[in-house]
Design a protein around this motif. Sequence first.
Motif, PDB file in Angstrom:
ATOM      1  N   ASP A  35      48.382  54.339  68.674  1.00 55.35           N
ATOM      2  CA  ASP A  35      48.846  55.672  69.070  1.00 55.35           C
ATOM      3  C   ASP A  35      48.420  56.737  68.041  1.00 55.35           C
ATOM      4  OD1 ASP A  35      50.323  57.915  69.706  1.00 55.35           O
ATOM      5  OD2 ASP A  35      52.266  56.893  69.765  1.00 55.35           O
ATOM      6  N   ARG A 113      46.344  46.050  61.279  1.00 58.02           N
ATOM      7  CA  ARG A 113      46.819  46.750  62.489  1.00 58.02           C
ATOM      8  C   ARG A 113      48.339  46.825  62.459  1.00 58.02           C
ATOM      9  NH1 ARG A 113      47.527  47.835  67.946  1.00 58.02           N
ATOM     10  NH2 ARG A 113      48.982  46.428  68.976  1.00 58.02           N
ATOM     11  N   THR A 116      52.339  47.845  68.524  1.00 60.46           N
ATOM     12  CA  THR A 116      53.520  47.456  69.294  1.00 60.46           C
ATOM     13  C   THR A 116      53.117  46.340  70.245  1.00 60.46           C
ATOM     14  OG1 THR A 116      53.138  49.064  71.062  1.00 60.46           O
ATOM     15  CG2 THR A 116      54.511  49.784  69.201  1.00 60.46           C
ATOM     16  N   PHE A 202      47.599  46.408  80.487  1.00 56.71           N
ATOM     17  CA  PHE A 202      49.038  46.336  80.217  1.00 56.71           C
ATOM     18  C   PHE A 202      49.795  45.754  81.408  1.00 56.71           C
ATOM     19  CE2 PHE A 202      53.303  48.339  80.119  1.00 56.71           C
ATOM     20  CZ  PHE A 202      53.686  48.128  78.793  1.00 56.71           C
TER      21      PHE A 202
HETATM   22  C1  R1P Z   1      50.172  49.520  75.244  1.00 53.96           C
HETATM   23  O1  R1P Z   1      51.378  50.182  75.411  1.00 53.96           O
HETATM   24  C2  R1P Z   1      49.590  49.734  73.867  1.00 53.96           C
HETATM   25  O2  R1P Z   1      50.572  49.388  72.873  1.00 53.96           O
HETATM   26  C3  R1P Z   1      50.147  48.309  72.086  1.00 53.96           C
HETATM   27  C4  R1P Z   1      49.062  47.654  72.921  1.00 53.96           C
HETATM   28  O3  R1P Z   1      48.235  46.835  72.151  1.00 53.96           O
HETATM   29  C5  R1P Z   1      48.399  48.820  73.599  1.00 53.96           C
HETATM   30  O4  R1P Z   1      47.468  49.453  72.765  1.00 53.96           O
HETATM   31  O5  R1P Z   1      49.686  48.651  70.799  1.00 53.96           O
HETATM   32  P1  R1P Z   1      49.731  50.120  70.108  1.00 53.96           P
HETATM   33  O6  R1P Z   1      51.183  50.540  70.122  1.00 53.96           O
HETATM   34  O7  R1P Z   1      49.212  49.922  68.741  1.00 53.96           O
HETATM   35  O8  R1P Z   1      48.862  51.029  70.954  1.00 53.96           O
END
Ligand code: R1P
Length: 290
Positions: A35, A113, A116, A202
């Motif tokens: 994000d 990394r 979520t 997703f």
């Molecule tokens: C999906 O909602 C996103 O959230 C998770 C998934 O890998 C996907 O990118 O990670 P991030 O919160 O880091 O984006």
Amino acid sequence: MSKAASELVLNADGSIYHCNIKPEHLADTIITVGDPNRVEKVSRHFDSIEHKASKREIVTHTGMLNGQRLTVISTGMGTDNIDIVFSELDALANINLETGQIKEDFRKLSFIRLGTSGALQGDIPVDSIVIGSHGLGLDGLLHYYVGSEAVMNKEVEDAFIKHVDWSPNKSRPYLVEASTSLLNKLASEQTIQGITATACGFYGPQGRHLRLQPNPADINERLTSFNHNGLRISNFEMETSAIYGLAAMMGHDALSVNAIVANRILGEFSTDSYKTVDAMIEYSLEKLTK
Ligand code: R1P
Ligand code: URA
């Protein structure tokens, strides 16, 4: 061998095409988040910030924390974006952008990394922190690179394919490993370890059924019940396999730490996912820099 302008693409100011930064803006330790708004949530803990850049969903801040130089960069969602960000950051470190030649002295990077994720085991609670000891790629990205088999584990992949009856219409799942040194640095009794499964979406690819039915409908049950000599699949997200695979092929270290915002077995979603993400950020920065 030098690179054509169409292959190693630079902006007019000499920065690299999508990430929009120059080599001097990149620290050796890089935190990736999905994000773009999470970049500031990481860098607000820094003691100082020396550079900020943004383009599309890729936001970058570089600064210092506890005497350590860090870059935090957003990748957006999915392994297609990981291909872009990791290729460009590795190029910033290891290719002379003026001549297009690979540098003689290899510069090793460490990627962490902070993401979520959804738990695939009933005993992994919402709001916990999961570290992927392995990434299980259901996305196919690594197959586009020559020699990727060298960083994969065929034995576990074959066992997984048999256990879940993986369709031959989909790309072959691949198993790749986290960096042991980063794992040892960030793991503690406060974190849970397991295989992080990386999906190419997703909804359907993570077994979510809205109007369209996922195929197979019971994909999550098949993943949850996989156990290879005690190694089980802990969680689902969308980047880790490509991060582990590309980093290993490029010679870098990588680790994926995820705040569990959903439990897919119990059907639960965190009531305060931002607080959970903030706690993961604070935990990881402390482990990384102290
Ligand atoms: C999906 O909602 C996103 O959230 C998770 C998934 O890998 C996907 O990118 O990670 P991030 O919160 O880091 O984006
Ligand atoms: N991110 C994912 O990709 N899946 C989830 O269930 C939660 C976060």
